[in-house]
Design a protein around this motif. Structure first.
Motif: not given
Length: 582
Positions: A161-186
């Protein structure tokens, strides 16, 4: 455990949680309210920053108004979190209560073969320690998982709602956290599962060692016992370290990802401020959101690790709950009341393990009121016959009947109610002397309990105890000798006086003088009652109506004491070996 089994465990957990779906929904709503309030604060903070235009040009009235609103929102968020914590605790401990109750109920229904083949400490570990570990993981899941997920989604919504461009930057880095969490869980699930198994083995070994401490010391096995404990402890250390190592890399890994997100927001946001596309207050808001957005990944990664441990422990508990119960009573099973005591055993075959021969082609016809003695060398099947009579185990083939009815067509409860049993191994529950004697007859009066104790020659030592019949005792409290414990167990049967009796080495721990008195009491008690007597001391069965001499699961001789002596067979050989010196 494979992925399918892990998924199955999760479904079982959710089945228990579903019973409290109303509270779960309320917890989610409160989590959403708390997160919404928390996420609204950065917007107000950004507005406050924009009201600080420069030196001497600050809108204090507007800032004060914003601070008041922030204070109210913080109070509401704190209240929502407090109520949510109460609800989460309620859900968690009700789920744990349900699982533990079901596990304990299953213990009452499991066949004796399961109890005999699993160490008591290992079973206790499943019901107590594993359920506690599961509770810790589940509580953390409720406390942090809902809030974390809603925080991530809510933060993204506010940032878009504030700024789409910066939000997309955040979303691009998010998958790294998901990969880390999946690896640790497994990596952590199987390690925590192994940790639970070894912990159960350790609990069983400690329970066994402590319960038999005198035997360990008497045979000088302290060093060997310590070596065995060290070996189990070392395995627990090794698997625990592996589990802890992978779970401990969660925080550093996600913090690294968080730093990447924060750096990306800072750089892109600063460029936007310079270009006039973003105000300083909005950049402050975004940086706060970047911090809010990444923080739940730390928490969720930690929750995932704890949930792996919780699921591993839950799998062991469900392994107990899902064990096959003993064969249920047949529909419309007969309630046996006041049996006459006629027992017939026809062509019975039985073995504890398939392919391992024990009882074969065993037949016996016992008339009401007869006293039947079972003698023979250790391992010949005497106690096994008792287990079959009480239906602790079912025969492999053949049949056992009481009063003309196959015991498989009689309810177990009513069958066992018609037997009185005194075993060589005594058992007393934590409670008073009176409660222990009246275990099978809870409604018995004190006078009846005293009469039974007198008949068992236990009254004299009971009256010397600190509070007499109200003295609290227990199996492992150490205040009673083995002989005194056995006398209390005999008194228990004297009180109930069922129509059939089983005496398995009932006087093995009693001195000779008291044994003579007890034998007289038994003779009076057995009069008119069908009795099965297992004895190694053949002097105790001279007056039996029928003596069955067993070897390798077969009856090799049968008759009265004098008849068997005259035959000069195996019984005569046993008897003469015991009394050769007399």
């Amino acid at each position: 455990m494979n992925k399918r089994a892990k998924k199955g465990t999760l479904k079982k957990v959710l089945r228990y949680i579903r019973r409290y779906s109303f509270f779960v929904g309320l917890s989610v709503l409160l989590a959403a309210a708390s997160v919404a309030a928390t996420l609204y604060i950065p917007i107000l903070t950004g507005d406050a920053v924009d009201h600080i235009i420069g030196p001497g040009n600050v809108d204090f009235a507007a800032i004060f108004s914003i601070l008041v609103r922030i204070g109210i929102i913080i109070g509401l968020a704190a209240l929502a979190q407090w109520v949510m914590s109460l609800i989460n605790n309620r859900i968690t401990y009700r789920v744990v209560r349900d699982i533990r109750n079901e596990a304990f109920r299953k213990l009452q229904k499991l066949p004796l073969s399961y109890i005999d083949s699993h160490p008591a400490g290992e079973v206790v570990s499943r019901v107590i320690a594993d359920v506690d570990q599961f509770a810790d993981g589940l509580l953390m899941g409720f406390t942090q998982l809902f809030t974390g997920v809603i925080t991530i989604l809510g933060t993204l919504g506010f940032m878009f709602s504030v700024n789409i461009t910066i939000t997309l930057v955040v979303l691009l880095v998010t998958p790294v956290s998901l990969v880390v969490a999946a690896f640790i869980a497994k990596s952590t699930y199987n390690m925590f599962r192994l940790q639970s198994q070894v912990r159960g083995e350790q609990t069983g070994f400690v329970e066994e060692t402590v319960g038999n401490g005198k035997v360990v010391q008497a045979f000088g096995q302290e060093r060997r016992t310590m070596d065995r404990f060290n070996e189990i402890n070392e395995r627990l250390r090794a698997c625990s370290l592996r589990a802890i190592f992978f779970s401990s890399i969660t925080n550093p890994s996600t913090r690294f990802v968080n730093s990447l997100v924060y750096t990306g927001v800072g750089i892109v946001g600063a460029l936007s401020v310079v270009g006039g596309g973003l105000s300083v207050g909005q950049l402050t808001c975004f940086l706060s959101y970047a911090n809010q957005y990444t923080k739940p990944f730390n928490e969720i990664s930690g929750v995932v690790t704890e949930l792996q441990n919780a699921l591993a422990c839950a799998a062991r508990v469900f392994g107990l709950i899902e064990q096959e119960p003993q064969v249920p009573d047949v529909p419309h099973a007969l309630e046996l009341a006041d049996a006459s005591g006629a027992v017939r055993i026809d062509d019975v075959f039985f073995s504890y393990k398939p392919g391992q021969r024990l009882i074969e082609d065993f037949s016996l016809d016992v008339k009401p009121g007869q006293r039947v003695a079972l003698v023979g060398p250790t391992g010949c099947g005497k106690t096994t016959v008792i287990n079959l009579l009480m239906r602790f185990y079912d025969v492999t083939s053949g049949s056992i009947g009481v009063d003309g009815t196959d015991i498989r067509d009689i309810t177990r409860k009513s069958l066992r109610r018609n037997y009185g049993m005194v075993l060589q191994d005594t058992w007393l529950k934590n409670g008073t002397v009176r409660e222990n004697i009246a275990y099978s007859s809870p409604k018995a009066t004190l006078e009846e309990v005293v009469e039974a104790a007198k008949a068992a020659h236990a009254h004299s030592f009971i009256t010397r105890m600190p509070r007499g019949y109200d003295t609290v005792i227990g199996e492992d409290l150490g205040g009673l000798s083995q002989g005194q414990k056995q006398l209390l167990c005999i008194a228990r049967v004297m009180l109930s006086l069922p129509p059939m009796l089983i005496l398995d080495e009932a006087t093995s721990s009693i001195d000779t003088r008291t044994e003579i008195r007890i034998q007289k009491a038994f003779a009076k008690m057995m009069k008119g009652r069908t009795s099965f007597i297992v004895a190694h001391r053949l002097s105790t069965i001279r007056d039996a109506d029928v003596i069955l001499v067993m070897r390798d699961g077969h009856i090799i001789e049968q008759g009265s004491h004098h008849e068997l002596l005259e035959q000069g067979g195996f019984y005569a050989e046993l008897y003469n070996s015991q009394f050769a010196a007399t």
